[in-house]
Design a protein around this motif. Structure first.
Motif, mmCIF file in Angstrom:
data_model
loop_
_atom_site.group_PDB
_atom_site.id
_atom_site.type_symbol
_atom_site.label_atom_id
_atom_site.label_comp_id
_atom_site.label_asym_id
_atom_site.label_seq_id
_atom_site.Cartn_x
_atom_site.Cartn_y
_atom_site.Cartn_z
ATOM 1 N N ASP A 72 0.679 -1.141 0.083
ATOM 2 C CA ASP A 72 0.091 -0.181 0.130
ATOM 3 C C ASP A 72 0.897 1.488 0.008
ATOM 4 O OD1 ASP A 72 -1.985 -1.944 0.045
ATOM 5 O OD2 ASP A 72 -2.243 -1.461 2.199
ATOM 6 N N VAL A 73 0.032 2.471 -0.169
ATOM 7 C CA VAL A 73 0.874 3.736 -0.126
ATOM 8 C C VAL A 73 0.296 4.663 0.665
ATOM 9 C CG1 VAL A 73 1.502 5.501 -1.812
ATOM 10 C CG2 VAL A 73 1.302 3.475 -2.844
ATOM 11 N N LEU A 74 1.102 5.163 1.501
ATOM 12 C CA LEU A 74 0.672 6.315 2.522
ATOM 13 C C LEU A 74 0.526 7.448 1.752
ATOM 14 C CD1 LEU A 74 1.947 6.834 6.240
ATOM 15 C CD2 LEU A 74 1.357 8.760 4.579
ATOM 16 N N LEU A 75 -0.493 8.103 1.424
ATOM 17 C CA LEU A 75 -0.802 9.362 0.721
ATOM 18 C C LEU A 75 -0.854 10.460 1.444
ATOM 19 C CD1 LEU A 75 -3.821 8.146 -1.705
ATOM 20 C CD2 LEU A 75 -1.387 8.016 -2.177
ATOM 21 N N GLN A 76 -1.268 10.765 2.657
ATOM 22 C CA GLN A 76 -1.446 11.739 3.470
ATOM 23 C C GLN A 76 -1.502 11.828 4.974
ATOM 24 O OE1 GLN A 76 -1.150 14.877 1.795
ATOM 25 N NE2 GLN A 76 -0.276 15.264 3.700
ATOM 26 N N PHE A 77 -0.815 12.020 5.550
ATOM 27 C CA PHE A 77 -0.908 12.000 7.021
ATOM 28 C C PHE A 77 -1.754 13.529 7.589
ATOM 29 C CE2 PHE A 77 0.369 12.459 11.429
ATOM 30 C CZ PHE A 77 0.140 11.160 11.846
ATOM 31 N N MET A 82 -0.843 14.337 16.526
ATOM 32 C CA MET A 82 0.621 14.510 17.376
ATOM 33 C C MET A 82 1.175 13.211 17.612
ATOM 34 S SD MET A 82 -0.263 17.730 19.451
ATOM 35 C CE MET A 82 -1.496 18.925 18.829
ATOM 36 N N GLY A 83 2.252 13.401 18.110
ATOM 37 C CA GLY A 83 3.050 12.077 18.761
ATOM 38 C C GLY A 83 3.724 11.187 17.934
ATOM 39 N N THR A 84 3.853 9.873 18.046
ATOM 40 C CA THR A 84 4.542 9.067 17.356
ATOM 41 C C THR A 84 3.803 8.449 16.138
ATOM 42 O OG1 THR A 84 6.364 8.740 19.053
ATOM 43 C CG2 THR A 84 6.014 7.209 17.178
ATOM 44 N N PHE A 85 4.360 8.296 14.888
ATOM 45 C CA PHE A 85 3.376 7.250 14.151
ATOM 46 C C PHE A 85 4.478 6.193 13.459
ATOM 47 C CE2 PHE A 85 2.368 6.693 9.454
ATOM 48 C CZ PHE A 85 1.262 6.043 9.734
ATOM 49 N N VAL A 86 3.855 5.098 13.596
ATOM 50 C CA VAL A 86 4.629 3.788 13.027
ATOM 51 C C VAL A 86 4.060 3.551 11.798
ATOM 52 C CG1 VAL A 86 5.048 1.326 13.353
ATOM 53 C CG2 VAL A 86 5.085 2.977 15.343
ATOM 54 N N ILE A 87 4.831 3.793 10.598
ATOM 55 C CA ILE A 87 4.320 3.489 9.502
ATOM 56 C C ILE A 87 4.053 2.031 9.359
ATOM 57 C CG2 ILE A 87 4.940 3.246 6.850
ATOM 58 C CD1 ILE A 87 7.131 5.517 7.281
ATOM 59 N N PRO A 88 2.516 1.432 8.839
ATOM 60 C CA PRO A 88 2.307 0.230 8.838
ATOM 61 C C PRO A 88 3.408 -0.764 8.078
ATOM 62 C CG PRO A 88 0.453 1.809 8.761
ATOM 63 C CD PRO A 88 1.463 2.395 8.508
ATOM 64 N N ASP A 89 3.168 -1.986 8.617
ATOM 65 C CA ASP A 89 3.947 -3.066 7.634
ATOM 66 C C ASP A 89 3.385 -3.186 6.236
ATOM 67 O OD1 ASP A 89 5.719 -3.498 9.846
ATOM 68 O OD2 ASP A 89 4.636 -5.179 10.596
ATOM 69 N N ALA A 90 2.022 -2.749 6.288
ATOM 70 C CA ALA A 90 1.507 -3.051 4.509
ATOM 71 C C ALA A 90 2.034 -2.177 3.701
ATOM 72 C CB ALA A 90 0.039 -3.160 4.690
ATOM 73 N N ILE A 109 9.874 3.964 10.864
ATOM 74 C CA ILE A 109 10.159 3.093 9.620
ATOM 75 C C ILE A 109 10.471 1.841 9.878
ATOM 76 C CG2 ILE A 109 11.493 3.070 7.277
ATOM 77 C CD1 ILE A 109 11.811 6.028 7.323
ATOM 78 N N GLY A 110 9.480 0.956 9.352
ATOM 79 C CA GLY A 110 9.836 -0.565 9.480
ATOM 80 C C GLY A 110 10.524 -1.200 8.444
ATOM 81 N N PRO A 111 10.605 -2.499 8.204
ATOM 82 C CA PRO A 111 11.559 -3.154 7.425
ATOM 83 C C PRO A 111 10.990 -3.173 6.208
ATOM 84 C CG PRO A 111 10.376 -4.715 8.995
ATOM 85 C CD PRO A 111 10.295 -3.404 9.346
ATOM 86 N N ASN A 112 9.484 -3.053 6.032
ATOM 87 C CA ASN A 112 8.909 -3.242 4.693
ATOM 88 C C ASN A 112 8.987 -1.880 3.617
ATOM 89 O OD1 ASN A 112 8.287 -6.005 5.757
ATOM 90 N ND2 ASN A 112 6.180 -5.354 6.103
ATOM 91 N N LEU A 113 9.180 -0.954 4.325
ATOM 92 C CA LEU A 113 9.182 0.526 3.480
ATOM 93 C C LEU A 113 10.223 0.351 2.303
ATOM 94 C CD1 LEU A 113 7.493 2.862 3.162
ATOM 95 C CD2 LEU A 113 9.366 4.088 4.553
ATOM 96 N N ASP A 114 10.002 0.503 1.157
ATOM 97 C CA ASP A 114 10.887 0.654 0.018
ATOM 98 C C ASP A 114 11.018 2.053 -0.536
ATOM 99 O OD1 ASP A 114 11.252 -2.279 -0.057
ATOM 100 O OD2 ASP A 114 9.417 -2.387 -1.430
ATOM 101 N N VAL A 115 10.083 2.762 -0.569
ATOM 102 C CA VAL A 115 10.233 4.086 -1.190
ATOM 103 C C VAL A 115 9.659 5.209 -0.167
ATOM 104 C CG1 VAL A 115 9.500 5.587 -2.964
ATOM 105 C CG2 VAL A 115 9.856 3.147 -3.313
#
Length: 170
Positions: A72-77, A82-90, A109-115
């Protein structure tokens, strides 16, 4: 059908700053431009074939990626979170300007993020980027680096005081 263009919901305009929620209808499948740094949460109605939201964050489903890559693609936060955001594994891609005007203090940033496309206009509140098990990215002297450390993807203004020295690996 209406398209939400680049910067259409950019958070500098007073009416946009007053928004509390942006609802994406179940039948909306047009592109959503980047740089929509609204304070409000995104909510996608169930049944939408292209988009989804979780905790106010807007995502593009894997099957709708134009590049054909997995994940999946994170489009907009939303800028007001506020606080800490963990980018989901998907999520394997963070789109350009996704964290623009964000009020976060940390991104993980977790291990699955490529871009992680370049992001700018990150607020002073952001102090830290944590990278867990992902050799594609480095966090060095306030810079998030990609491409083995040769590209600056994000700079944290809170860590930029006085003379800023660009890491020699860039």
């Amino acid at each position: 059908t209406v398209e939400i263009g680049n910067w259409a919901l950019e958070g500098w305009d007073a009416p946009v700053r007053k928004m509390t929620k942006c609802i994406i209808p179940s039948d909306f499948t047009m592109p959503i431009g980047y740089g929509n740094s609204i304070v409000a949460d995104f909510e996608v109605e169930s049944g939408n074939k292209r988009y989804y939201s979780r905790d106010g964050v807007l995502y593009l489903k894997e099957q709708c990626r134009e590049d054909g890559l997995p994940g999946d693609v994170l489009l907009q936060f939303p800028g007001g979170k506020m606080g800490t955001f963990v980018i989901p594994d998907a999520v394997t891609k963070v789109r350009e300007a996704s964290f623009e005007m964000s009020s976060l203090t940390e991104i993980v940033i977790g291990p699955n993020l490529d871009v992680f496309e370049p992001n700018h206009d990150v607020r002073e509140q952001m102090k830290k980027i944590t990278i867990n098990g992902n050799a594609k990215f480095k966090f060095l002297d306030g810079f998030l680096l990609g491409d083995g450390g040769s590209t600056i993807l994000l700079a944290l203004p809170s860590l930029m005081k006085g003379t800023v020295v660009v890491p020699s690996c860039v």
